[in-house]
Design an enzyme around this catalytic site. Structure first.
Site, PDB file in Angstrom:
ATOM      1  N   GLY A  91      46.581  35.940  32.902  1.00  0.00           N
ATOM      2  CA  GLY A  91      47.331  35.198  31.891  1.00  0.00           C
ATOM      3  C   GLY A  91      48.734  34.860  32.351  1.00  0.00           C
ATOM      4  N   LEU A  94      49.992  31.946  32.202  1.00  0.00           N
ATOM      5  CA  LEU A  94      49.539  30.891  33.103  1.00  0.00           C
ATOM      6  C   LEU A  94      50.639  29.890  33.437  1.00  0.00           C
ATOM      7  CD1 LEU A  94      46.024  30.181  31.558  1.00  0.00           C
ATOM      8  CD2 LEU A  94      46.648  31.796  33.368  1.00  0.00           C
ATOM      9  N   GLY A 102      50.323  26.964  38.997  1.00  0.00           N
ATOM     10  CA  GLY A 102      49.458  27.498  40.058  1.00  0.00           C
ATOM     11  C   GLY A 102      48.062  27.799  39.521  1.00  0.00           C
ATOM     12  N   HIS A 103      48.010  28.466  38.364  1.00  0.00           N
ATOM     13  CA  HIS A 103      46.704  28.772  37.753  1.00  0.00           C
ATOM     14  C   HIS A 103      45.967  27.486  37.372  1.00  0.00           C
ATOM     15  CE1 HIS A 103      48.998  32.529  36.534  1.00  0.00           C
ATOM     16  NE2 HIS A 103      47.952  33.042  37.160  1.00  0.00           N
ATOM     17  N   LYS A 123      48.667  32.280  47.306  1.00  0.00           N
ATOM     18  CA  LYS A 123      49.865  33.113  47.196  1.00  0.00           C
ATOM     19  C   LYS A 123      49.494  34.583  47.372  1.00  0.00           C
ATOM     20  CE  LYS A 123      52.463  33.983  43.488  1.00  0.00           C
ATOM     21  NZ  LYS A 123      52.688  35.446  43.608  1.00  0.00           N
ATOM     22  N   ASP A 124      48.318  34.960  46.837  1.00  0.00           N
ATOM     23  CA  ASP A 124      47.806  36.318  47.032  1.00  0.00           C
ATOM     24  C   ASP A 124      46.761  36.283  48.151  1.00  0.00           C
ATOM     25  OD1 ASP A 124      49.215  37.686  44.800  1.00  0.00           O
ATOM     26  OD2 ASP A 124      48.107  36.243  43.608  1.00  0.00           O
TER      27      ASP A 124
END
Ligand code: PAF
Length: 283
Positions: free
Chosen positions: A31, A33, A36-37, A150-151
């Site tokens: 969440g 958000l 990017g999401h 990013k991750d």
């Protein structure tokens, strides 16, 4: 857009989609958000018949001194964004739905990939991620799942257990979305004061300096990392957690960048820990 709160609800939703022969895309989120999401949602929307987003702040991936309680929860605003992005269903369980009393099964990826970078400072973090993502893949019946670069370490870990456990899902890594000045979009950016937000621009600036040196032929890992450290040192609010340059996607150490490599950093700006990375492509 349907809101699914419980395990039986998501199972019924995905069984209906599967019975109708539809492909399912899953976008797991916690969440809060941001763009990017939403880029992940759009990628899923473009490729799959049915898109399921999950919004679940997963307690088992937070350490005892991390920001689980403080993690932003903005479900109503998230739903508006998901609906606008054309998501078909959002799965929003309570911790007790995912980890009911008596729960004792975890997915533990062994080996180096979980112990370095973010894993070094956050023991148990990837065990929590691997556990929840495995459950979300199973529950949603996803054919495709979407994660942000990013991750990048998370993507490496997810791809590892998906392959090791023979999960029939394809993992997509979607490029980092940045704010106009270069800061990587993150739910944690909202913790930054205006001064900290300006200071945080040093993350991408340092990566760009290393990229420029790489493009000019520098291949020595130590020198490339030092370029990043030197730039980060110009910002007094920045405290380095790590600067790492490893082979991608194996995350093996790399004295010389002679294959694709992940240059990844974690930096504290005030109380907020931010991460960013670039991939250096060996040509
Ligand atoms: O990247 C995240 O937001 C989380 O780690 C994920 C993949 C949703 C699992 O909780």
């Amino acid at each position: 857009m349907q809101i699914l709160h419980t395990v039986p609800e998501i199972v019924a939703f995905r069984k209906a989609a599967q019975a109708a022969g539809k492909t399912i895309g899953l976008v797991p989120t916690m969440g809060a958000l941001h763009e990017g999401h939403i880029t992940l949602m759009r990628a899923a929307r473009a490729a799959c018949d049915v898109v399921i987003a999950s919004v679940f702040v997963n307690p088992v991936q937070f350490g005892p001194h991390e920001d689980f309680d403080k993690y932003p929860r903005t479900f109503a605003a998230d739903c508006e964004k998901l609906e606008a992005a054309g998501v078909d269903a959002v799965f929003h369980p309570e911790p007790a739905d995912m980890y009911p009393e008596g729960y004792c099964t975890y997915v533990n990826v062994e080996g180096d990939i979980v112990h370095k970078l973010c894993g070094a400072q956050r023991p148990g973090h990837f065990r929590g991620v691997a556990t929840v993502v495995t459950k979300l893949i199973n529950l949603s019946g996803a054919d495709e799942a979407y994660f942000g670069q990013k991750d990048a370490q998370q993507v490496v870990v997810v791809r590892r257990f998906v392959e090791d456990l023979n999960l029939p899902v394809h993992i997509n890594m979607v490029p980092i979305v940045r704010e106009p000045e270069g800061l990587a979009r993150s739910s944690r950016n909202r913790y930054l004061s205006p001064a900290e937000k300006t200071a945080a621009l040093v993350l991408f600036r340092s990566l760009k300096k290393a990229r420029a040196a790489f493009d000019n032929g520098e291949r020595d890992t130590s020198k490339l990392k030092q370029i990043v450290r030197d730039e980060l040192a110009t910002e007094k609010l920045a405290v380095i957690d790590y600067v790492e340059l490893n082979a991608f996607p194996s995350l093996k150490p790399l004295p010389v960048v002679n294959q694709d490599a992940l240059l990844a950093i974690a930096v504290k700006i005030g109380k907020t820990r931010l991460i960013d990375n670039i991939i250096l492509e060996a040509r």
